[in-house]
Scaffold this active site. Sequence first.
Site: not given
Length: 194
Positions: A48-49, A138
């Site tokens: 994630y990220h 994202h």
Amino acid sequence: MPDDSVFTTNGSSDYRGRSASNIFKAQFYDPKGNAFHPAAAPMIGRNYHSEALLLPDGRVVTFGSDPLFDDQANTKLGHFEQRMEIFTPPALHKNGTNRPVLQDGPETLDRHHRATFRTDHPERVVKARLMRPSSVTHTTDVEQRSIELGLVKDGRSVTVDVPKDRALVPPGWYMLFVTDAQGTPSEAKWIQVQ
């Protein structure tokens, strides 16, 4: 990628790397041959990220990751990853340092949507491509695009012809790469489409 392959890396098999589920794998997808070819395995798990970003020199930098937990038992809270890794595609090793080179040229297209760049070896250039710089949220880049261009060569230059369709080529800055017959890319020139 400038040679029309696709670089894929990282991810996780569970939400945000939960239960130490990061995938330590990188590969290039060849759409013409419908085949994957392995790349060097990442040393850092990213989920994630996170992002993989094409650099103007043709390499790819990966960074970020925001796991929920830092251990397999899911007992140690995760931390945001601050290390980066840089991948050098095999195409940059094919001819050593003998890459196509774009020299002087404009930063914007002319009224015909063309741009001419000097080069000492126009005969080596076989393809030209615009690559939109990354705009990721994202791990998803909805602005990602790679546009093959028309190409005209003469004794000391190459001229690229950019499609006028604003849905295909929205206004903004792009990296312009040219490649040789083996898929070896030049370093990018930045050009603005208005």
